[in-house]
Design a protein around this motif. Structure first.
Motif, PDB file in Angstrom:
ATOM      1  N   ARG A  15     -20.177   7.335  -5.867  1.00 35.02           N
ATOM      2  CA  ARG A  15     -20.809   8.662  -5.951  1.00 35.02           C
ATOM      3  C   ARG A  15     -20.711   9.305  -4.585  1.00 35.02           C
ATOM      4  NH1 ARG A  15     -25.623  11.367  -4.863  1.00 35.02           N
ATOM      5  NH2 ARG A  15     -26.170  12.923  -6.415  1.00 35.02           N
ATOM      6  N   PRO A  16     -20.207  10.536  -4.526  1.00 36.02           N
ATOM      7  CA  PRO A  16     -20.138  11.210  -3.227  1.00 36.02           C
ATOM      8  C   PRO A  16     -21.533  11.526  -2.709  1.00 36.02           C
ATOM      9  CG  PRO A  16     -19.447  12.697  -4.974  1.00 36.02           C
ATOM     10  CD  PRO A  16     -19.694  11.373  -5.611  1.00 36.02           C
ATOM     11  N   LEU A  17     -21.805  11.117  -1.485  1.00 40.20           N
ATOM     12  CA  LEU A  17     -23.102  11.383  -0.866  1.00 40.20           C
ATOM     13  C   LEU A  17     -23.034  12.567   0.084  1.00 40.20           C
ATOM     14  CD1 LEU A  17     -24.261   7.760   0.003  1.00 40.20           C
ATOM     15  CD2 LEU A  17     -24.801   9.131  -2.020  1.00 40.20           C
ATOM     16  N   ARG A  18     -21.919  12.702   0.788  1.00 42.19           N
ATOM     17  CA  ARG A  18     -21.756  13.751   1.792  1.00 42.19           C
ATOM     18  C   ARG A  18     -20.345  14.312   1.752  1.00 42.19           C
ATOM     19  NH1 ARG A  18     -23.145   9.828   5.055  1.00 42.19           N
ATOM     20  NH2 ARG A  18     -25.351   9.591   4.851  1.00 42.19           N
ATOM     21  N   LEU A  19     -20.249  15.605   1.945  1.00 44.07           N
ATOM     22  CA  LEU A  19     -18.957  16.218   2.237  1.00 44.07           C
ATOM     23  C   LEU A  19     -18.822  16.276   3.750  1.00 44.07           C
ATOM     24  CD1 LEU A  19     -18.534  19.278  -0.143  1.00 44.07           C
ATOM     25  CD2 LEU A  19     -17.359  17.093  -0.222  1.00 44.07           C
ATOM     26  N   ILE A  20     -17.682  15.892   4.248  1.00 39.83           N
ATOM     27  CA  ILE A  20     -17.418  15.933   5.676  1.00 39.83           C
ATOM     28  C   ILE A  20     -16.288  16.923   5.894  1.00 39.83           C
ATOM     29  CG2 ILE A  20     -16.808  14.590   7.715  1.00 39.83           C
ATOM     30  CD1 ILE A  20     -19.392  13.624   6.271  1.00 39.83           C
ATOM     31  N   ILE A  21     -16.524  17.876   6.763  1.00 37.34           N
ATOM     32  CA  ILE A  21     -15.525  18.885   7.100  1.00 37.34           C
ATOM     33  C   ILE A  21     -15.156  18.679   8.561  1.00 37.34           C
ATOM     34  CG2 ILE A  21     -15.047  21.351   7.279  1.00 37.34           C
ATOM     35  CD1 ILE A  21     -17.639  21.320   5.182  1.00 37.34           C
ATOM     36  N   GLN A  22     -13.908  18.335   8.801  1.00 42.23           N
ATOM     37  CA  GLN A  22     -13.430  18.144  10.167  1.00 42.23           C
ATOM     38  C   GLN A  22     -12.452  19.264  10.495  1.00 42.23           C
ATOM     39  OE1 GLN A  22     -11.909  14.078  10.116  1.00 42.23           O
ATOM     40  NE2 GLN A  22     -13.814  13.358  11.032  1.00 42.23           N
ATOM     41  N   ALA A  23     -12.670  19.898  11.630  1.00 39.99           N
ATOM     42  CA  ALA A  23     -11.843  21.029  12.048  1.00 39.99           C
ATOM     43  C   ALA A  23     -11.220  20.742  13.408  1.00 39.99           C
ATOM     44  CB  ALA A  23     -12.700  22.291  12.116  1.00 39.99           C
ATOM     45  N   GLU A  24     -10.167  21.462  13.682  1.00 39.69           N
ATOM     46  CA  GLU A  24      -9.532  21.412  14.999  1.00 39.69           C
ATOM     47  C   GLU A  24     -10.280  22.364  15.925  1.00 39.69           C
ATOM     48  OE1 GLU A  24      -6.951  19.446  15.868  1.00 39.69           O
ATOM     49  OE2 GLU A  24      -7.035  18.580  13.849  1.00 39.69           O
ATOM     50  N   PRO A  25     -10.206  22.149  17.245  1.00 42.90           N
ATOM     51  CA  PRO A  25     -10.845  23.079  18.183  1.00 42.90           C
ATOM     52  C   PRO A  25     -10.359  24.517  17.934  1.00 42.90           C
ATOM     53  CG  PRO A  25     -10.145  21.107  19.337  1.00 42.90           C
ATOM     54  CD  PRO A  25      -9.583  21.018  17.936  1.00 42.90           C
ATOM     55  N   GLY A  26     -11.314  25.445  17.841  1.00 43.82           N
ATOM     56  CA  GLY A  26     -10.995  26.855  17.640  1.00 43.82           C
ATOM     57  C   GLY A  26     -10.677  27.234  16.201  1.00 43.82           C
ATOM     58  N   GLU A  27     -10.683  26.291  15.290  1.00 39.69           N
ATOM     59  CA  GLU A  27     -10.320  26.574  13.893  1.00 39.69           C
ATOM     60  C   GLU A  27     -11.431  27.299  13.125  1.00 39.69           C
ATOM     61  OE1 GLU A  27      -8.357  24.255  10.076  1.00 39.69           O
ATOM     62  OE2 GLU A  27      -9.272  23.066  11.663  1.00 39.69           O
ATOM     63  N   LEU A  28     -12.684  27.046  13.459  1.00 34.22           N
ATOM     64  CA  LEU A  28     -13.800  27.667  12.746  1.00 34.22           C
ATOM     65  C   LEU A  28     -14.229  28.955  13.436  1.00 34.22           C
ATOM     66  CD1 LEU A  28     -15.977  24.497  12.029  1.00 34.22           C
ATOM     67  CD2 LEU A  28     -14.426  25.670  10.462  1.00 34.22           C
ATOM     68  N   ASP A  29     -14.480  29.977  12.639  1.00 34.44           N
ATOM     69  CA  ASP A  29     -14.991  31.250  13.153  1.00 34.44           C
ATOM     70  C   ASP A  29     -16.513  31.217  12.992  1.00 34.44           C
ATOM     71  OD1 ASP A  29     -15.808  33.821  13.699  1.00 34.44           O
ATOM     72  OD2 ASP A  29     -14.303  34.774  12.425  1.00 34.44           O
ATOM     73  N   TRP A  30     -17.219  30.974  14.089  1.00 39.76           N
ATOM     74  CA  TRP A  30     -18.661  30.779  14.071  1.00 39.76           C
ATOM     75  C   TRP A  30     -19.446  32.065  13.833  1.00 39.76           C
ATOM     76  CZ3 TRP A  30     -20.473  26.081  13.441  1.00 39.76           C
ATOM     77  CH2 TRP A  30     -19.599  25.033  13.707  1.00 39.76           C
ATOM     78  N   SER A  31     -18.763  33.177  13.695  1.00 43.55           N
ATOM     79  CA  SER A  31     -19.435  34.446  13.407  1.00 43.55           C
ATOM     80  C   SER A  31     -19.395  34.776  11.915  1.00 43.55           C
ATOM     81  CB  SER A  31     -18.782  35.582  14.203  1.00 43.55           C
ATOM     82  OG  SER A  31     -17.449  35.797  13.753  1.00 43.55           O
ATOM     83  N   ARG A  32     -18.793  33.891  11.104  1.00 46.17           N
ATOM     84  CA  ARG A  32     -18.612  34.177   9.681  1.00 46.17           C
ATOM     85  C   ARG A  32     -19.065  32.997   8.820  1.00 46.17           C
ATOM     86  NH1 ARG A  32     -13.142  37.185   8.562  1.00 46.17           N
ATOM     87  NH2 ARG A  32     -14.454  37.736   6.811  1.00 46.17           N
ATOM     88  N   THR A  33     -19.161  33.248   7.538  1.00 46.54           N
ATOM     89  CA  THR A  33     -19.455  32.204   6.559  1.00 46.54           C
ATOM     90  C   THR A  33     -18.152  31.507   6.186  1.00 46.54           C
ATOM     91  OG1 THR A  33     -21.315  33.460   5.684  1.00 46.54           O
ATOM     92  CG2 THR A  33     -20.410  31.758   4.258  1.00 46.54           C
ATOM     93  N   LEU A  34     -18.185  30.184   6.160  1.00 46.10           N
ATOM     94  CA  LEU A  34     -17.039  29.380   5.762  1.00 46.10           C
ATOM     95  C   LEU A  34     -17.201  29.030   4.290  1.00 46.10           C
ATOM     96  CD1 LEU A  34     -14.536  27.551   6.394  1.00 46.10           C
ATOM     97  CD2 LEU A  34     -16.189  25.746   6.917  1.00 46.10           C
ATOM     98  N   TYR A  35     -16.209  29.357   3.476  1.00 49.54           N
ATOM     99  CA  TYR A  35     -16.239  29.030   2.054  1.00 49.54           C
ATOM    100  C   TYR A  35     -15.318  27.852   1.798  1.00 49.54           C
ATOM    101  CZ  TYR A  35     -18.741  33.359   1.429  1.00 49.54           C
ATOM    102  OH  TYR A  35     -19.685  34.346   1.516  1.00 49.54           O
TER     103      TYR A  35
END
Length: 117
Positions: A15-35
């Motif tokens: 059973r999945p307990l956690r989703l893990i999202i791994q990103a590269e440096p600079g890949e996520l835009d911290w000013s927006r919602t990630l879908y």
């Protein structure tokens, strides 16, 4: 970006307990919602895969359903990255989302969660 599921065995299978999202440096835009899609199947994520990446837990209040008609609101969640950035003030490369929180936001029933892996 890598999206994987950390699982444990319950009843007759994993059973999945956690989703893990791994990103590269600079890949996520911290000013927006990630879908992200949560319809799986996801890669398995083992304890040794956590590495030493700076990470943060995604809280229930950080999760939203998409309002954009182009996104499937039954199988997609939004992560409010600005809220996480306000709490942590550092470059986060790994986000951990509790599957119980995903279930709460999307109103999934347990049998569907079992199919996510």
């Amino acid at each position: 970006m890598r999206i994987a599921a950390f699982c444990d065995f319950y009843d007759d299978g994993p059973r999945p307990l956690r989703l893990i999202i791994q990103a590269e440096p600079g890949e996520l835009d911290w000013s927006r919602t990630l879908y992200i899609p949560v319809s799986g199947p996801f890669q398995p994520f083992e304890a040794e895969d956590y590495n030493d990446l700076p990470g943060a837990s995604v809280l229930l209040e950080d999760l939203v359903r998409p309002k954009d008609a182009a996104l499937d609101s039954d199988t997609t969640i939004g992560i409010l990255l600005p809220q996480i950035a306000d709490r942590h003030r550092t470059e986060i490369l790994q986000l951990m989302v509790q599957m119980d929180d995903v279930e709460e936001v999307l109103k999934f029933q347990s049998p569907l969660l079992h199919r996510l892996v």
